[in-house]
Design an enzyme around this catalytic site. Structure first.
Site, PDB file in Angstrom:
ATOM      1  N   ASP A  65      22.079  12.526  -0.093  1.00 22.77           N
ATOM      2  CA  ASP A  65      20.909  11.646   0.012  1.00 22.77           C
ATOM      3  C   ASP A  65      19.596  12.414   0.000  1.00 22.77           C
ATOM      4  OD1 ASP A  65      21.710  12.617   2.551  1.00 22.77           O
ATOM      5  OD2 ASP A  65      20.707  10.990   3.607  1.00 22.77           O
ATOM      6  N   HIS A  66      19.668  13.748   0.009  1.00 25.07           N
ATOM      7  CA  HIS A  66      18.447  14.554   0.012  1.00 25.07           C
ATOM      8  C   HIS A  66      18.212  15.323  -1.290  1.00 25.07           C
ATOM      9  CE1 HIS A  66      17.359  14.129   4.357  1.00 25.07           C
ATOM     10  NE2 HIS A  66      18.618  13.707   4.371  1.00 25.07           N
ATOM     11  N   HIS A 264      14.058   8.385   8.067  1.00 20.98           N
ATOM     12  CA  HIS A 264      15.504   8.496   7.846  1.00 20.98           C
ATOM     13  C   HIS A 264      16.276   7.447   8.657  1.00 20.98           C
ATOM     14  CE1 HIS A 264      19.483  10.591   7.546  1.00 20.98           C
ATOM     15  NE2 HIS A 264      18.978  11.060   6.407  1.00 20.98           N
TER      16      HIS A 264
END
Length: 307
Positions: A65-66, A264
């Site tokens: 996800d990064h 986040h």
């Protein structure tokens, strides 16, 4: 003043409400990117940001996800005939991961991609800003980042100019360019005729982490602390290497940073549910949505523009 654009504010996976992590900082004509979750290119299009303005990308860690949006950005740069080198910074093993990533599929960039692996604390100097790094606690190699705009010179001080027997004139422009000049037999330094320096903006981005002391240390005098707060409660967090809203607030208070943005959010929470909890647990915190913009100047001058 710099501009912080939240391109993706959620964590773990995209939801209909928000994308996964990516933050753009605009300084002058340059865009500095922190994390590139899947769909970051689309988010940039919606935000009106040109990926060709990116010179440097800073990745906190290699959970999907990064970083999974990196290939789309590089391929688009290639389609647009980029020639300028792209620099990517990240924790140990970044070179291997990015090399493997770029070898997948029938594609090779027509420009240089240089990967810089960083271990621990580092201080990187660029033209108008610095990047400071520190290790965070996420169970894998992971970094937090400080974006520090360089201090700017103070304004010309007419009283100081007069005290030296000078009058304003074209020499001031030359002095600003060269920092030191000679007028007659006298050497004049820029610092002699200007006021105090103007402190540059300071923004801290923790990436994914448990609470650690270095966050407090590196966030001192920060204008904006962007702290991960994936979960509302420790019951939801369980044993993951993440932070709750209350823990992020404690880090913020201990650091004496000026503003806090909670980042986040886990996909289990709607924005409304999370924002209500944040207001109860830490009323000073700001909960950004995708495409919110924050204008940050030194000395705590922060303007929030929410969509």
């Amino acid at each position: 003043m710099i501009e912080v654009i939240f391109l993706g504010t959620g964590g773990i996976k995209p939801t209909p409400e928000r994308n996964v992590p990516s933050i753009a900082i605009r300084i002058g004509s340059e865009i500095v990117l922190f994390d590139v979750g899947e769909g970051t290119l689309r988010q940039m299009e919606i935000a009106g940001l040109n990926p060709m303005r990116i010179k440097r990308i800073f990745i906190t860690h290699f959970h999907g996800d990064h970083y999974l949006g990196l290939a789309a950005i590089i391929q688009t740069m290639n389609l647009w005939d980029r020639r300028e080198t792209l620099h990517i910074y990240g924790p140990e093993n970044s070179g291997e991961f990015i090399s493997n990533f770029l070898k997948s599929g029938y594609f090779a960039p027509g420009f240089d991609v240089v990967v810089h692996e960083i271990t621990g604390k580092a201080r990187l100097q660029f033209e108008n800003y610095e990047i400071w790094t520190f290790e965070v606690s996420h169970g894998i190699p992971a970094l937090g980042y400080v974006f520090k705009e360089k201090d700017r010179r103070g304004n010309f001080d007419l009283e100081k100019i007069k005290s030296l027997g000078l009058t304003p004139g074209p020499w001031m422009k030359e002095l600003e360019k060269r920092k030191i000049i000679k007028i007659g037999e006298r050497v004049i330094r820029l610092s002699e005729v200007t006021g105090p320096k103007k402190r540059g903006a300071k923004v801290v981005y923790t990436g994914d982490t448990e609470p650690i002391d270095d966050i407090v240390e590196f966030s001192k005098r920060a204008d904006l602390l962007i702290h991960e707060a994936t979960y509302i409660s420790s019951e939801h967090r369980k044993d993951s290497y993440h932070t709750t809203i209350e823990e992020a607030y404690e880090m913020f208070k201990s650091s004496k940073a000026r503003h806090l943005a909670l980042f986040h959010r886990a996909p289990r929470y709607s924005y409304q549910e999370y924002a209500v909890a944040a207001k109860e647990l830490c009323p000073e915190a700001y909960v950004p949505r995708d495409f919110d913009r924050v204008f940050v100047g030194g000395m705590g001058n922060v303007i929030f523009k929410v969509r």
